[in-house]
Design an enzyme around this catalytic site. Sequence first.
Site: not given
Ligand code: NAD
Length: 390
Positions: A231, A272, A260
């Site tokens: 994000r 994205h 920016e």
């Molecule tokens: N670019 C895109 O199109 C796209 C697509 C899917 C997901 N995403 C983003 O990717 C992120 C991760 O996705 P995911 O499916 O792996 O999620 P997920 O919930 O499986 O994993 C997130 C991990 O982050 C860890 N975490 C939370 N806060 C933390 C911190 N402060 N420090 C370290 N670790 C921390 C959690 O314990 C968890 O294991 C999502 O939150 C989403 O915002 C982006």
Amino acid sequence: MFRIRTMNKISPLGLELFPRDAYEVASEIPHPDAILVRSADLHSIEIPDSVLAIARAGAGVNNIPVTQCSDRGVVVFNTPGGNANAVKELALASMLIASRDIVGGINWAASIAGRADEVPDLVEKEKSKFEGPELRGKTLGVVGLGAIGVMVANDAVALGLDVIGYDPYISVDAAWNLSREVERADTLEGLLAKADYITLHIPLSDTTKGLLNAEKFRFMKKDARVINLARGGLVNEADIIEALVSEKLGAYVTDFPSAELLACKKVICVPHLGASTPEAEDNCAVMAVKQLMDFLETGGVRNSVNFPRCKLDQRAPFRLLAANRNVPNMVGQITTILAGANINITDLINHHRDEYAYNIIDTEQQIPDSVLDRIRQVEGIIRVRSIQKI
Ligand SMILES: NC(=O)c1ccc[n+]([C@@H]2O[C@H](COP(=O)([O-])OP(=O)(O)OC[C@H]3O[C@@H](n4cnc5c(N)ncnc54)[C@H](O)[C@@H]3O)[C@@H](O)[C@H]2O)c1
């Protein structure tokens, strides 16, 4: 017959899973049992009383009025991890395009298209401008070891990188799936100090907003490359632009362009594309449909954002499903009513999550409507239904 209203175009790979003799699936069903949605805004429609569940084929649920659904006992599902492989592949590509200047090189090559016979000589003369390091032997820091982070870490090990991971809240499932080659960082700062590449795979929240900022860039290696496909708000934009311009960092690849960032030469902006693969759409649709079918047919809850995970193998012929507020003595009151009606319970499970709880209660006898109505009248009960083993 279960009725499913689709609110967007859903991948046929998912829709084909609904057996035609037991499900009616269409976009125009007035009183559906469930809604299947991708990005349509459900805040702006009246959700019919008949709806038991809403499944979003995707991760975020901002387009669904989750609190209102919880208060009505409507279970909301999403499909976490359905797009993990798509994001992982873009993360691997991001490490590569942050190393050699592949994007700049391709653009330059396109610019000499009209130079006819000069092209081979020009290429040899100018190619050094676009050179950059290999990945093998470098250190990758993965922040967040969830569905995506674990895949990135494991594949980076396979590519010959040394991988360090930081996730203080890692789930048991993720820990099982993580390669043993991945070193654990106890602190974020420890990871940042060692890594040549840093990739973020954590949710955006009040605590992670601006996680990478000027103060953190001080710990990092000069020339470190930062990848953020999670994000935009996780990285302080002004701080990272300053760090890149003053050569404290090597590159920033992000899936979240802004005016920016686009103006800064050392930022590589991707529009994205993280989840933009047909396979990710298919995976999410398949997950959403399977979760809905399981819920409608057996009452099982998996990957809900508002009710607890709850599964029970069904051995008895009848099943009571009840959603309630998470207050004391709810199970006691339900079972007392069943006992008073001479209904024998064979199995029971109750789980709670924050303010809500969910019960699966298997019985030998069918539960009459009058008994269901008495359970509905118990204060704190939100929704009750009964099903028969298929
Ligand atoms: N670019 C895109 O199109 C796209 C697509 C899917 C997901 N995403 C983003 O990717 C992120 C991760 O996705 P995911 O499916 O792996 O999620 P997920 O919930 O499986 O994993 C997130 C991990 O982050 C860890 N975490 C939370 N806060 C933390 C911190 N402060 N420090 C370290 N670790 C921390 C959690 O314990 C968890 O294991 C999502 O939150 C989403 O915002 C982006």
